[in-house]
Design an enzyme around this catalytic site. Structure first.
Site, PDB file in Angstrom:
ATOM      1  CE  LYS A  47      31.869  33.074  45.297  1.00  0.00           C
ATOM      2  NZ  LYS A  47      32.061  34.202  44.554  1.00  0.00           N
ATOM      3  CB  THR A  74      37.724  38.451  51.094  1.00  0.00           C
ATOM      4  OG1 THR A  74      38.252  39.074  49.671  1.00  0.00           O
ATOM      5  CG2 THR A  74      38.359  39.370  52.232  1.00  0.00           C
ATOM      6  NE  ARG A  83      35.591  28.774  42.158  1.00  0.00           N
ATOM      7  CZ  ARG A  83      34.753  29.872  41.643  1.00  0.00           C
ATOM      8  NH1 ARG A  83      34.381  29.446  40.341  1.00  0.00           N
ATOM      9  NH2 ARG A  83      34.715  30.861  42.174  1.00  0.00           N
ATOM     10  CE  LYS A  95      36.007  36.539  40.427  1.00  0.00           C
ATOM     11  NZ  LYS A  95      37.056  36.092  41.367  1.00  0.00           N
ATOM     12  CB  ALA A 135      29.797  29.649  39.144  1.00  0.00           C
ATOM     13  CG  PHE A 149      30.039  34.200  39.321  1.00  0.00           C
ATOM     14  CD1 PHE A 149      30.662  35.446  39.131  1.00  0.00           C
ATOM     15  CD2 PHE A 149      30.728  33.355  38.293  1.00  0.00           C
ATOM     16  CE1 PHE A 149      31.918  35.820  38.036  1.00  0.00           C
ATOM     17  CE2 PHE A 149      31.684  33.773  37.250  1.00  0.00           C
ATOM     18  CZ  PHE A 149      32.390  35.074  37.536  1.00  0.00           C
ATOM     19  CG  PHE A 188      33.844  47.984  51.534  1.00  0.00           C
ATOM     20  CD1 PHE A 188      34.408  48.300  50.337  1.00  0.00           C
ATOM     21  CD2 PHE A 188      33.119  46.717  51.304  1.00  0.00           C
ATOM     22  CE1 PHE A 188      34.950  47.552  49.409  1.00  0.00           C
ATOM     23  CE2 PHE A 188      33.452  45.703  50.300  1.00  0.00           C
ATOM     24  CZ  PHE A 188      34.476  46.070  49.526  1.00  0.00           C
ATOM     25  CD1 TRP A 214      39.824  43.045  52.085  1.00  0.00           C
ATOM     26  CD2 TRP A 214      40.303  44.973  53.349  1.00  0.00           C
ATOM     27  NE1 TRP A 214      40.678  43.814  51.153  1.00  0.00           N
ATOM     28  CE2 TRP A 214      41.182  44.951  51.948  1.00  0.00           C
ATOM     29  CE3 TRP A 214      40.495  45.757  54.194  1.00  0.00           C
ATOM     30  CZ2 TRP A 214      42.103  45.856  51.535  1.00  0.00           C
ATOM     31  CZ3 TRP A 214      41.544  46.941  53.982  1.00  0.00           C
ATOM     32  CH2 TRP A 214      42.193  46.900  52.687  1.00  0.00           C
TER      33      TRP A 214
END
Length: 558
Positions: free
Chosen positions: A73, A75, A96, A107, A275, A303, A383, A411
């Site tokens: 998210k 990224t 954030r 994480k 969250a 999240f 991916f 990415w």
């Protein structure tokens, strides 16, 4: 192609002096308070000059329910901001700050990944500009002043059995969830049961993220209820004369931080409530400042959309008068396969049928998001192992909902890999933003607000309240807090309170075991199931692989 880790990619990037980033937004270097060459705070005096300017378009990035396979998210938020700038739009990013707890837990960091990162990545994932330390200190100052007040005579008649204010630290430490303080005899005060919450769950964090000025912040801090007297009167931080000193500690932390992406897009990184246990959005003051300076502001909510996006709408937008022009829902083929029953070790094998099963979660999130009003678009965060057949499943599912799903390669490719999504976001954002439809009105009873979220967003069949909670909610309504929104604290991994119940369950039970009144922040927290406001470290924490190399550089961050 040689694989490079996120930290290697970030370290190879060449940042511009932060003054140049500010100049792109029309911020004079004198209005920046530099923290080295590559990060700065934006001065309050400059922010005060922006009130008359029109707002840009606000774009919300959210995600399907998280899995260990990853969704990306942040990224995608960073990549979309870069993509909008690359197609000629003036864009900024609002995300954030990172908490040390998950950084050293499981994480990892919160600066994006690959070619879509905010830099300096190492600073942002560690101490950054010290905002979290200031929030932790202000929180614990209030804790100390409560105990000190009781020690020196207890003029307010505080009942230690009904003290609700705990302590805070920015680290995962399960041993501190419940502690007894004040042991050791008379010199150490009175023994009392208390505990620690992680800083990102602190009401001080929420106050800072929802305040629009230092004056507003002080008022919010003063309204914090720390406990009750023996005759059941609410005791506030203002009663203890603590809010002034707390505001002093938070003076600099209240100013938004400005950094940049690898492609030099401006990024406002400020505040960091989780969250799953808090309201999950960056600060109102950073978002509003960015909207005055950019034509498009891309922000994220923590999240999955059932938590972060719902709170973004029903808490942040409700309180700040904001409304997104478009919502981007991030998904990965890997996460959808995992949601469809594939083990993590088998995610590299093509399984379109599992993707199809996993799409039930994506469909549920799209349906929920559409109920708020803004148009929704799906971003497939690519991916390397994703196959054409698997991607086609997601695009067909989205098409059946009359919702486009766009493959994004940010990415690996940076802005070039997300230009298609950027162009569609611009098209969907044209004109005035659609009217925002909040989930419930202010005047709905607190218990009914909890039930509304659980039944309409989580699709629960029943909400149960621990003994006495309905009566507690009714007392808060009588005391004038019935208009407050609800901040649900539950697992992020499922629409239910069972983290192992993936997909799109319905008819389940949501057990509310505790409620907390955050009178300063301006919401009521409903703690559901086994969720903890002080997480623990995993069996193998990320901290085990983080260290310094021979040159003194940080390694192991991700």
């Amino acid at each position: 192609m040689t694989y490079r880790s996120d930290i290697e990619i970030a370290r190879a990037a060449i940042p511009l002096p932060i003054g140049q980033i500010g100049t792109r937004l029309g911020i004079d270097p004198d209005d920046l308070i530099p923290y080295g060459r590559d990060k700065a705070k934006i001065s309050r005096s400059f922010i005060d000059t922006l009130s008359g300017r029109p707002d840009g378009k606000l774009v919300l990035v959210t995600a399907i329910s998280p899995t260990p396979a990853g969704e990306g998210k942040t990224t995608t938020t960073v990549g979309l901001g870069d993509g909008l700038n690359a197609i000629g739009r003036r864009a900024a990013i609002c995300i954030r700050e990172a908490s040390l707890g998950p950084c050293f837990g499981s994480k990892g960091g919160a600066a994006g990944g690959g070619m879509a990162q905010v830099i300096p990545m190492e600073d942002m994932n560690l101490h950054f500009t010290g905002d979290f330390h200031a929030i932790t200190s202000a929180h614990n100052l209030l804790s100390a002043m409560i105990d000190n007040h009781v020690y020196w005579g207890n003029r307010l008649d505080i009942d230690l059995r009904r003290t609700t204010w705990r302590r805070a630290m920015d680290m995962n430490d399960r041993a501190l969830r419940q502690v007894t303080a004040g042991l050791g005899g008379v010199p150490n005060g009175f023994p009392a049961q208390t505990g620690f919450d992680i800083t990102v769950a602190s009401e001080v964090m929420a106050c800072l993220c929802l305040a629009d000025s230092l004056g507003d912040l002080r008022q919010r801090l003063g309204r914090i209820i720390v406990g009750y007297s023996r005759d059941r009167r609410a005791i506030t931080a203002a009663d203890l004369k603590a809010s002034g000193a707390m505001t002093v500690l938070l003076r600099d932390a209240m100013q938004p931080n400005l950094v940049q992406t690898i492609e030099h897009s401006p990024a406002f990184v400020h505040g960091g409530p989780f969250a799953n246990i808090a309201h999950g959005c960056n600060s109102v003051i950073a978002t509003r400042t960015a909207l005055k300076l950019a034509d498009y502001v891309v922000t994220e909510a923590g999240f999955g959309a059932d938590l972060g996006a719902e709170k973004f709408m029903d808490i942040k937008c409700r309180k700040a008068g904001l409304a997104p022009s478009c919502i981007v829902l991030v998904a990965t083929i890997r996460a959808l396969k995992m949601g469809g029953g594939v083990s993590r070790s088998e995610l590299g094998r093509e399984d379109a049928a599992a993707v199809q099963r996993g799409c039930a979660n994506l469909v549920r999130h799209v349906e929920n998001l559409r109920a708020f009003g803004p148009p929704v678009i799906v971003a497939i965060n690519h991916f390397a192992g994703d196959t054409d057949a698997e991607i086609a499943v997601v695009q067909d599912e989205a098409a059946a909902l009359e919702c486009e799903a766009i493959l994004c390669r940010h990415w690996a490719e940076g802005s070039a890999g997300i230009a298609d999504l950027a162009r569609r976001v611009v098209a969907l954002s044209e004109g005035d933003p659609p009217a925002l439809r909040l989930l419930y009105p202010d005047d709905l009873p607190l218990a009914a607000k909890i039930e509304t979220i659980a039944t309409q967003v989580y699709r629960a069949g029943e909400v149960t309240f621990a003994p006495g909670l309905r009566e507690q909610l009714a007392r808060w309504e009588e005391a004038g807090f019935g208009h407050l929104p609800i901040c649900m604290a539950k697992t992020q991994y499922s629409f239910s309170t069972d983290p192992d119940l993936r997909g799109a369950p319905q008819g389940h039970t949501v057990p509310v075991r505790e409620v907390r009144l955050a009178a300063g922040a301006g919401f009521v927290v409903a703690i559901c199931g086994d969720i903890m406001t002080m997480p623990g470290l995993p069996r193998i924490p990320a901290a085990e692989t983080i260290g310094l190399d021979a040159a003194g550089r940080i390694e192991g961050l991700f």
